[in-house]
Design a protein around this motif. Structure first.
Motif, short mmCIF file in Angstrom:
data_model
loop_
_atom_site.label_atom_id
_atom_site.label_comp_id
_atom_site.label_asym_id
_atom_site.label_seq_id
_atom_site.Cartn_x
_atom_site.Cartn_y
_atom_site.Cartn_z
N UNK A 33 84.74 4.83 20.97
CA UNK A 33 86.14 4.46 20.72
C UNK A 33 86.82 5.48 19.80
N UNK A 34 86.06 6.00 18.82
CA UNK A 34 86.61 7.02 17.92
C UNK A 34 86.95 8.29 18.69
N UNK A 35 86.04 8.74 19.56
CA UNK A 35 86.31 9.92 20.38
C UNK A 35 87.53 9.71 21.27
N UNK A 36 87.64 8.51 21.82
CA UNK A 36 88.79 8.20 22.68
C UNK A 36 90.08 8.26 21.89
N UNK A 37 90.05 7.76 20.67
CA UNK A 37 91.23 7.79 19.81
C UNK A 37 91.65 9.22 19.51
N UNK A 38 90.66 10.05 19.20
CA UNK A 38 90.95 11.46 18.89
C UNK A 38 91.58 12.16 20.09
N UNK A 39 91.02 11.94 21.27
CA UNK A 39 91.53 12.61 22.47
C UNK A 39 92.90 12.09 22.88
N UNK A 40 93.25 10.87 22.44
CA UNK A 40 94.54 10.28 22.81
C UNK A 40 95.68 10.74 21.91
N UNK A 176 86.15 7.30 29.11
CA UNK A 176 85.09 7.81 28.22
C UNK A 176 83.79 7.03 28.42
N UNK A 177 83.88 5.70 28.48
CA UNK A 177 82.68 4.89 28.68
C UNK A 177 82.07 5.14 30.06
N UNK A 178 82.91 5.38 31.04
CA UNK A 178 82.41 5.70 32.38
C UNK A 178 81.66 7.03 32.36
N UNK A 213 81.59 17.71 21.34
CA UNK A 213 82.10 19.09 21.38
C UNK A 213 83.21 19.25 22.42
N UNK A 214 83.01 18.85 23.69
CA UNK A 214 84.11 19.01 24.65
C UNK A 214 85.33 18.17 24.30
N UNK A 215 85.13 16.98 23.71
CA UNK A 215 86.27 16.13 23.34
C UNK A 215 87.12 16.82 22.28
N UNK A 217 87.20 20.01 21.56
CA UNK A 217 87.76 21.25 22.13
C UNK A 217 89.01 20.97 22.95
N UNK A 218 88.92 20.01 23.87
CA UNK A 218 90.06 19.72 24.74
C UNK A 218 91.20 19.04 23.97
N UNK A 219 90.87 18.33 22.89
CA UNK A 219 91.93 17.76 22.05
C UNK A 219 92.72 18.87 21.37
N UNK A 220 92.02 19.87 20.86
CA UNK A 220 92.70 21.01 20.22
C UNK A 220 93.54 21.76 21.23
#
Length: 257
Positions: A33-40, A176-178, A213-215, A217-220
């Protein structure tokens, strides 16, 4: 170790990631959920900024003379023989009853609102949404009604933005969970290749941390508005490689003679 420290460790240490396999599933779910929040965050900021700028630009545009038009029985009617276009640095407003303007025509604009023959097109941050006039069947609308609708939309914008961001976050979390579930299945294949004794829950946990790492990277890249070629395959490739490296850090069971 907190999930924030785990986030940092997951950026550079596959050895530490391998140790996370013993933790509870609940903590790992929280991490996803934290990774999802960052990417959003970038998408949410772009969406909110685009909507706010669009409403402000519309108010500026409506200070000019808007041609008369009506929307009745699912069709836009006006005396215009060509599209009415008002454009500034951030937004474009179009009225076109001729049938010339389409969703494809609007792709050159980042933010736009177009009232065309049979629908309204809302374009925000290069994403288009359409609303068919048939939804307002039996309702007669003119330019004054649209102006009032814009004012109403402005007053409701904080609520609408909140709802849209929550929906966007839930969609990103589901994806993300998928991805974690699929990576965990790949992890089962990799652990057999490496001769490891792991269960699905272990590979699921490692798969979640392999996405860090990819999350990031793609967020940046999204925050910098940089399009990464082959982003999807690259995301899967990096996550799989990190998962493999984390699995390699796990000691193999001793062979009994």
């Amino acid at each position: 170790m907190s999930i924030f420290k785990q986030l940092i460790k997951s950026l550079y240490s596959t050895k530490d990631m391998a140790k996370f396999r013993f933790q509870g599933i609940g903590k790992t779910i929280l991490f996803v959920f934290l990774l999802s929040l960052i990417s959003a965050i970038p998408s949410g900021l772009y969406m909110s900024t685009g909507l706010v700028n669009g409403i402000n630009s519309l108010q500026t545009i409506f200070e000019d003379e808007i041609p008369s038009f009506t929307i009745e029985n699912g069709t836009l009617s006006s005396a215009l023989k060509e599209p009415f276009i008002r454009e500034n640095d951030q937004f474009v407003f179009i009225i076109d009853s001729s049938g010339y303007t389409t969703v494809k025509n609007l792709q050159e604009y980042e933010n736009a609102l177009a009232l065309i023959q049979d629908e309204v097109i809302i374009r925000t941050n290069n994403q288009s949404q359409t609303i068919d006039y048939q939804m307002f069947e039996g309702v007669l609308m003119n330019e004054e009604d649209v102006v009032q609708l814009i004012h109403t939309f402005e007053s409701l914008m904080p609520i609408m933005l909140t709802v849209m961001m929550i929906i966007m976050y839930l969609v990103i979390s589901f994806i993300s969970f998928l991805q974690v579930a699929i990576l965990a299945i790949l992890g089962l294949i990799l652990k057999n290749v490496l001769g490891l004794r792991l269960k699905y829950r272990h590979t699921w946990i490692l798969a979640a941390y392999s996405m860090t790492i990819p999350t990031i990277f793609f967020t940046i890249m999204a925050a910098l508005d940089i399009q990464v070629p082959y982003g999807g395959p690259l995301n899967w490739f990096v996550s799989t490689i990190v998962l493999y490296l984390a699995l390699k850090e796990i000691p193999r069971p001793k062979q009994t003679r």
